[in-house]
Design a protein around this motif. Structure first.
Motif, mmCIF file in Angstrom:
data_model
loop_
_atom_site.group_PDB
_atom_site.id
_atom_site.type_symbol
_atom_site.label_atom_id
_atom_site.label_comp_id
_atom_site.label_asym_id
_atom_site.label_seq_id
_atom_site.Cartn_x
_atom_site.Cartn_y
_atom_site.Cartn_z
ATOM 1 N N VAL A 273 17.717 -115.275 -49.798
ATOM 2 C CA VAL A 273 18.836 -116.104 -49.937
ATOM 3 C C VAL A 273 19.373 -116.585 -51.309
ATOM 4 O O VAL A 273 18.604 -116.939 -52.135
ATOM 5 C CB VAL A 273 18.737 -117.294 -49.190
ATOM 6 C CG1 VAL A 273 20.094 -118.257 -49.009
ATOM 7 C CG2 VAL A 273 18.284 -117.046 -47.523
ATOM 8 N N THR A 274 20.947 -116.267 -51.507
ATOM 9 C CA THR A 274 21.126 -116.772 -52.953
ATOM 10 C C THR A 274 22.273 -117.762 -52.697
ATOM 11 O O THR A 274 22.749 -118.034 -51.630
ATOM 12 C CB THR A 274 21.829 -115.545 -53.448
ATOM 13 O OG1 THR A 274 22.021 -115.751 -55.004
ATOM 14 C CG2 THR A 274 23.157 -114.855 -52.922
ATOM 15 N N ILE A 275 22.660 -118.471 -53.963
ATOM 16 C CA ILE A 275 23.538 -119.701 -53.702
ATOM 17 C C ILE A 275 24.822 -118.972 -54.219
ATOM 18 O O ILE A 275 24.965 -118.596 -55.618
ATOM 19 C CB ILE A 275 23.301 -120.759 -54.407
ATOM 20 C CG1 ILE A 275 21.851 -121.252 -53.869
ATOM 21 C CG2 ILE A 275 24.253 -121.857 -54.413
ATOM 22 C CD1 ILE A 275 21.612 -121.344 -52.534
ATOM 23 N N ASP B 256 9.578 -122.354 -37.877
ATOM 24 C CA ASP B 256 8.554 -121.500 -38.126
ATOM 25 C C ASP B 256 7.934 -121.241 -39.515
ATOM 26 O O ASP B 256 7.851 -119.850 -39.980
ATOM 27 C CB ASP B 256 8.634 -120.101 -37.382
ATOM 28 C CG ASP B 256 7.481 -119.460 -37.123
ATOM 29 O OD1 ASP B 256 6.170 -119.826 -37.246
ATOM 30 O OD2 ASP B 256 7.369 -118.074 -36.940
ATOM 31 N N LEU B 257 8.466 -122.454 -40.223
ATOM 32 C CA LEU B 257 8.024 -121.764 -41.879
ATOM 33 C C LEU B 257 6.455 -122.166 -42.113
ATOM 34 O O LEU B 257 6.264 -121.945 -43.392
ATOM 35 C CB LEU B 257 9.028 -122.804 -42.475
ATOM 36 C CG LEU B 257 10.474 -122.211 -42.422
ATOM 37 C CD1 LEU B 257 11.418 -123.218 -43.089
ATOM 38 C CD2 LEU B 257 10.513 -120.784 -43.211
ATOM 39 N N ALA B 258 5.865 -122.954 -41.563
ATOM 40 C CA ALA B 258 4.699 -123.520 -42.046
ATOM 41 C C ALA B 258 3.636 -122.338 -42.461
ATOM 42 O O ALA B 258 3.537 -121.207 -41.765
ATOM 43 C CB ALA B 258 3.748 -124.155 -40.652
ATOM 44 N N GLY B 259 3.229 -122.360 -43.660
ATOM 45 C CA GLY B 259 2.527 -121.221 -44.152
ATOM 46 C C GLY B 259 3.024 -120.292 -44.693
ATOM 47 O O GLY B 259 2.236 -119.403 -45.420
ATOM 48 N N LYS B 260 4.375 -120.208 -44.668
ATOM 49 C CA LYS B 260 4.841 -118.997 -45.369
ATOM 50 C C LYS B 260 5.364 -119.175 -46.500
ATOM 51 O O LYS B 260 5.467 -120.212 -47.071
ATOM 52 C CB LYS B 260 6.076 -118.693 -44.707
ATOM 53 C CG LYS B 260 6.078 -118.314 -43.212
ATOM 54 C CD LYS B 260 7.106 -117.826 -42.425
ATOM 55 C CE LYS B 260 7.128 -117.135 -41.213
ATOM 56 N NZ LYS B 260 6.116 -117.659 -40.370
ATOM 57 N N SER B 261 4.834 -118.253 -47.551
ATOM 58 C CA SER B 261 5.123 -118.315 -48.966
ATOM 59 C C SER B 261 6.615 -118.051 -49.376
ATOM 60 O O SER B 261 7.216 -116.998 -48.877
ATOM 61 C CB SER B 261 4.273 -117.543 -49.663
ATOM 62 O OG SER B 261 3.119 -117.721 -49.619
ATOM 63 N N VAL B 262 7.231 -118.929 -50.058
ATOM 64 C CA VAL B 262 8.653 -118.886 -50.310
ATOM 65 C C VAL B 262 8.815 -119.280 -51.863
ATOM 66 O O VAL B 262 8.117 -120.222 -52.454
ATOM 67 C CB VAL B 262 9.603 -119.946 -49.725
ATOM 68 C CG1 VAL B 262 10.963 -119.473 -50.235
ATOM 69 C CG2 VAL B 262 9.354 -119.607 -48.237
ATOM 70 N N LEU B 263 9.364 -118.349 -52.790
ATOM 71 C CA LEU B 263 9.655 -118.483 -54.189
ATOM 72 C C LEU B 263 11.066 -119.005 -54.377
ATOM 73 O O LEU B 263 12.076 -118.407 -53.988
ATOM 74 C CB LEU B 263 9.410 -117.083 -55.023
ATOM 75 C CG LEU B 263 9.954 -117.370 -56.462
ATOM 76 C CD1 LEU B 263 8.802 -118.124 -57.068
ATOM 77 C CD2 LEU B 263 10.111 -116.009 -57.219
ATOM 78 N N GLN C 76 7.165 -114.400 -48.102
ATOM 79 C CA GLN C 76 8.054 -114.217 -46.833
ATOM 80 C C GLN C 76 9.564 -114.595 -47.220
ATOM 81 O O GLN C 76 10.604 -114.170 -46.588
ATOM 82 C CB GLN C 76 7.763 -115.080 -45.767
ATOM 83 C CG GLN C 76 6.413 -114.524 -44.964
ATOM 84 C CD GLN C 76 5.201 -114.658 -45.643
ATOM 85 O OE1 GLN C 76 4.969 -115.661 -46.367
ATOM 86 N NE2 GLN C 76 4.511 -113.583 -45.895
ATOM 87 N N GLY C 77 9.804 -115.270 -48.449
ATOM 88 C CA GLY C 77 10.960 -115.891 -48.792
ATOM 89 C C GLY C 77 11.351 -115.791 -50.273
ATOM 90 O O GLY C 77 10.388 -116.007 -50.998
ATOM 91 N N LEU C 78 12.626 -115.557 -50.677
ATOM 92 C CA LEU C 78 13.198 -115.804 -52.083
ATOM 93 C C LEU C 78 14.227 -116.463 -52.177
ATOM 94 O O LEU C 78 15.420 -115.876 -51.311
ATOM 95 C CB LEU C 78 13.261 -114.267 -52.634
ATOM 96 C CG LEU C 78 13.998 -114.356 -54.046
ATOM 97 C CD1 LEU C 78 12.952 -115.044 -55.097
ATOM 98 C CD2 LEU C 78 14.125 -112.772 -54.428
#
Length: 269
Positions: free
Chosen positions: A141-143, A5-12, A85-87
């Motif tokens: 999410v970080t690495i 369910d990631l379609a269209g979600k903005s993630v940096l 929605q995501g970083l």
């Protein structure tokens, strides 16, 4: 079916450098799932090189050592996207220019710079983005690394720095829970073959040893790390918060592997 369910979600995605970098693999995978992927890099030169790999995707320049650049990035994002929605924070730096030194001789300036870039940048970025991150389903999410308790001489002071990063995940999640449902997690891979790792003294030998220590006798692949990041960014991981997911192909359970023990004993004899 769009399971994640990631379609269209903005993630940096912060920290992409080249084809080998974790951030690039993450960005490509998210794009494949239909996400609206935006990138942030340290310099104009990085933007020019990344442009060749990601086409028309938006690329911002932000040197996280400077708070004003983080603030400017937040302002630019707010203008271009009302919400993200995501970083994904895939940023780390260590100055090994002084050569290998015992841990107790770590230069103060090098340690503090590493903390600033590799750890505090996450805190500063999340604070600047608090109005942009989707309060109902945002995911950060970080690495990190598979373990910060193994005192590898060549990794030196970066393990304590990553330990600070791991701890920051929990404190950020608690802090943000006062006004949102944004989740914070870390992906903690074993040794990877990346351009950044190539700058660590003696890394190749450690990488080859780690590969033999995995249960499958094959090193962790960058794509496997990207898969986990995509899952944590997605709503499918909604129940996961304040966690560090270790991706090491079972290495931490296999230190007494029969062949590794035999090789060590034979060499010792």
């Amino acid at each position: 079916m769009d399971f994640l369910d990631l379609a269209g979600k903005s993630v940096l995605v912060m920290g992409a450098a080249n084809r080998k970098s974790v951030a690039f693999h993450v960005g490509k995978l998210l794009s494949d799932f239909g996400a609206d992927v935006l990138y942030s890099v340290r310099s104009e030169q990085r933007r020019e090189s990344l442009r060749k790999l990601v086409g028309d995707a938006p690329i911002y320049v932000c040197d996280v050592e400077h708070q004003e650049e983080i603030d400017r990035l937040a302002e630019s994002l707010a203008k271009d996207r009302s919400q993200i929605q995501g970083l994904v924070h895939s940023i780390a730096f260590a100055d090994y220019s002084a050569g290998w030194l015992p841990f107790h001789e770590t230069p103060r300036s090098a340690f503090l710079q590493a903390v600033d870039i590799s750890c505090f940048s996450l805190i500063a970025t999340c604070n600047a983005f608090r109005e942009i991150l989707d309060p109902s389903s945002g995911s950060v999410v970080t690495i990190s690394i598979s373990t910060t308790r193994m005192a590898a001489e060549n990794y030196g002071y970066m393990a304590p720095v990553k330990a600070a990063l791991d701890s920051s995940i929990c404190f950020l999640a608690k802090s943000f829970s006062g006004f949102s449902k944004v989740r914070f997690n870390a992906v903690c891979p074993g040794l990877l073959k990346t351009s950044a790792s190539a700058g660590i003294p003696g890394y190749v030998d450690s990488y080859l040893f780690a590969e033999q220590a995995t249960l499958r006798k094959q090193a962790v692949q960058t794509a496997e790390v990207a898969n986990t990041v995509a899952f944590l960014v997605s709503p499918r991981s909604s129940g996961i918060n304040c966690q560090g997911l270790v991706i090491d192909a079972g290495m931490e359970t296999n230190y007494f592997d029969e062949q590794i023990v035999k090789n060590a004993v034979d060499q010792g004899g």
